[in-house]
Design an enzyme around this catalytic site. Structure first.
Site, short mmCIF file in Angstrom:
data_model
loop_
_atom_site.label_atom_id
_atom_site.label_comp_id
_atom_site.label_asym_id
_atom_site.label_seq_id
_atom_site.Cartn_x
_atom_site.Cartn_y
_atom_site.Cartn_z
N HIS A 235 0.72 -1.02 0.08
CA HIS A 235 -0.03 0.05 -0.11
C HIS A 235 0.94 1.09 -0.02
O HIS A 235 0.08 2.33 0.19
CB HIS A 235 -0.98 -0.05 1.25
CG HIS A 235 -1.66 -1.07 1.28
ND1 HIS A 235 -2.87 -1.42 0.41
CD2 HIS A 235 -1.75 -2.20 1.99
CE1 HIS A 235 -3.34 -2.60 0.52
NE2 HIS A 235 -2.77 -3.20 1.52
N ARG A 292 -5.80 16.46 0.10
CA ARG A 292 -4.57 17.21 0.43
C ARG A 292 -3.66 16.88 -0.99
O ARG A 292 -4.32 16.25 -2.00
CB ARG A 292 -3.88 16.43 1.54
CG ARG A 292 -3.46 14.85 1.09
CD ARG A 292 -2.62 14.16 1.92
NE ARG A 292 -2.87 12.74 1.99
CZ ARG A 292 -2.57 11.74 1.03
NH1 ARG A 292 -1.78 12.46 -0.16
NH2 ARG A 292 -2.83 10.56 1.22
#
Ligand code: MV4
Length: 453
Positions: A235, A292
């Site tokens: 990940h 973000r």
């Protein structure tokens, strides 16, 4: 426009933000921990304030300390960068309460998208394709088994507050669900303080493709193409590129439209990324929304010619977006390779002091790095020490430049993943653009078995 911005981050992203602020004649305030006293971002900023000891919870995550420094320094705005406090709704709210502009979306949007289950429901209402699943929080094994019966195995058990794959597990049958549910729920509770669990149909061998958007405070939302981020290990994205070599123009248009729909539906403002999973028939499904600027934003900057941090700052200062969708360039191809201080075989972080560093130069090569000879990579922070960003007129040329740059990248004193990046960049399937999220597992991990211990 702001006259002074505090950067609530460190390393390469802090340097990168400072560079844009200098171009915009905006003064910069750095914050740093004792471990970063001699770091480049401290030296490059106009002012720098020590905020605590090396551990992030005693320095870079100290919301009140950072806010008090912003007030002392009379900064009007705070840029959170990525990671750390960048998706912390409490921080965004505290900035607003103190009259400081948080360079990012509103706190309530950060909170809403931080819940994967709430985000799924919201996107479904907006008409954005989501993965077949059950939108109710699962409190125990029995509820999980009953929900699983409705969608069928294999499925993905996920933590709503999750990230980075924590609390997530592929479940292939009832027995596995009985064994896995409680442990994943417990992990989610201890990691995120929230054990809300849900399930989705499993999508085998997907591509991870994300769409960059920017949105101003007047309802204008602009898609800035997509990024293929399928080469991941545990990940952690390792290589990202723009545009995706996998999707057709038709799929691209549909994904960009879905991303704009998603952002408009939640009244998003500033830079954001909508992550999709794409199956081998190019069906795409909403995965999550990142509120973000992302690590991999430079590949989007390279093909559009935009400075995304400058766009963020202008939007936060209340300026309307003046660029039009038809003016957004998609020039050539860009690839980013993340350089980590890690052991090439065990993949564990490998801290230490860089004794010499020679970063390749040349056409189409961009470095985002705060590393230099003498830099000590500590176990306190993310082991990513640099990003090598290459671009070319074609993907082929970008790949060639990536290989050449990696071959001439010299770092002494610490172990790095440069060899893994080279093996990947040279791999025929990478060069053909056949990169799913199974790439590392299928082609790289077997190689490490042959590498010297
Ligand atoms: C999935 C998936 C397949 N099916 N969900 C979610 C968090 C992100 N980091 C990875 N996620 C995935 N969610 C469903 N329903 C595949 C991924 C996935 C992935 C999963 C395991 C190992 C590596 C992965 C890399 C990218 C995406």
């Amino acid at each position: 426009m702001f006259t002074k911005i505090l950067i609530a981050n460190r390393g390469e992203i802090a340097l990168r933000i400072i560079r844009t602020c200098k171009k915009m004649n905006i003064k910069t305030v750095a914050v740093y921990s004792e471990a970063d006293a001699d770091s480049l971002h401290v030296r490059e900023a106009d002012e720098a304030y020590l905020i605590g000891k090396p551990p992030v919870n005693q320095s870079y995550l100290n919301i009140e300390k950072i806010i008090s420094v912003a007030k002392t320094a009379k900064a009007e705005a705070i840029h959170p960068g990525y990671g750390l406090l960048s998706e912390n709704a409490v921080f965004a709210r505290r900035c607003a309460e103190e009259g400081l502009v948080f360079i990012g979306p509103d706190a309530d949007i950060i909170a809403a998208m931080g819940s994967k289950l709430e985000a799924r429901k919201t996107m479904q209402e907006a008409g954005v394709p989501v993965i077949q699943g059950i939108n109710i929080p699962l409190q125990n094994e029995e509820e999980a088994l009953a929900a699983a019966k409705k969608i069928g195995y294999p499925l993905m058990l996920k933590a709503s507050a999750g990230g980075g794959g924590i609390g997530m597990q592929l479940i292939s049958n009832e027995e596995e669900m009985r064994k896995a549910f409680a442990g994943n729920k417990r992990r989610a509770e201890s990691f995120f303080g929230d054990g809300t669990m849900f399930i989705e149909k499993y999508i085998p061998e997907p591509h991870h493709i994300e769409v960059q958007i920017i949105a101003d405070k007047y309802g204008h939302v602009l898609p800035l193409w997509e990024r293929e981020c399928s080469i991941q290990r545990r990940h952690q994205k390792v290589i990202e590129e723009a545009p995706s070599p996998f999707i057709s123009e038709e799929t691209r248009e549909k994904m960009l439209t879905a991303a704009v729909t998603a952002a408009k539906h939640i009244n998003y403002t500033n830079a954001g990324t909508i992550e999709f999973l794409v199956d081998n028939e190019e069906n795409f499904y909403f995965l999550e929304m990142n509120t973000r600027l992302q690590v991999e934003h430079p590949v989007t900057e390279e093909i559009t010619g935009l400075d995304l941090v400058a766009e963020q700052i202008k939007i936060a200062a209340g300026e309307p977006l003046i660029i039009k969708k038809e003016d957004i360039a998609r020039k050539g191809h860009a690839i980013e390779a993340r350089i980590y201080a890690e052991d090439p075989v065990t993949f564990f972080p490998s801290p230490g002091t860089i004794t010499s560093l020679k970063q390749p130069e040349g056409e189409g090569i961009r470095h985002e790095s705060a590393a230099e000879a003498g830099t000590t990579v500590t176990p306190f922070y993310d082991p990513m020490i640099a990003k090598l960003v290459v671009s070319g007129e074609t993907r082929q040329q970008a790949c060639e430049r990536l290989i050449e740059a990696l071959e001439s990248y010299k770092i002494e004193g610490i172990k790095t993943n440069i060899d893994m990046l080279l093996q990947t960049a040279r791999h025929e399937n990478f060069l053909k653009g056949h990169t799913t999220t199974k790439f590392v597992e299928q082609y790289y991990l077997p190689l490490t078995k042959t590498m010297k211990k």
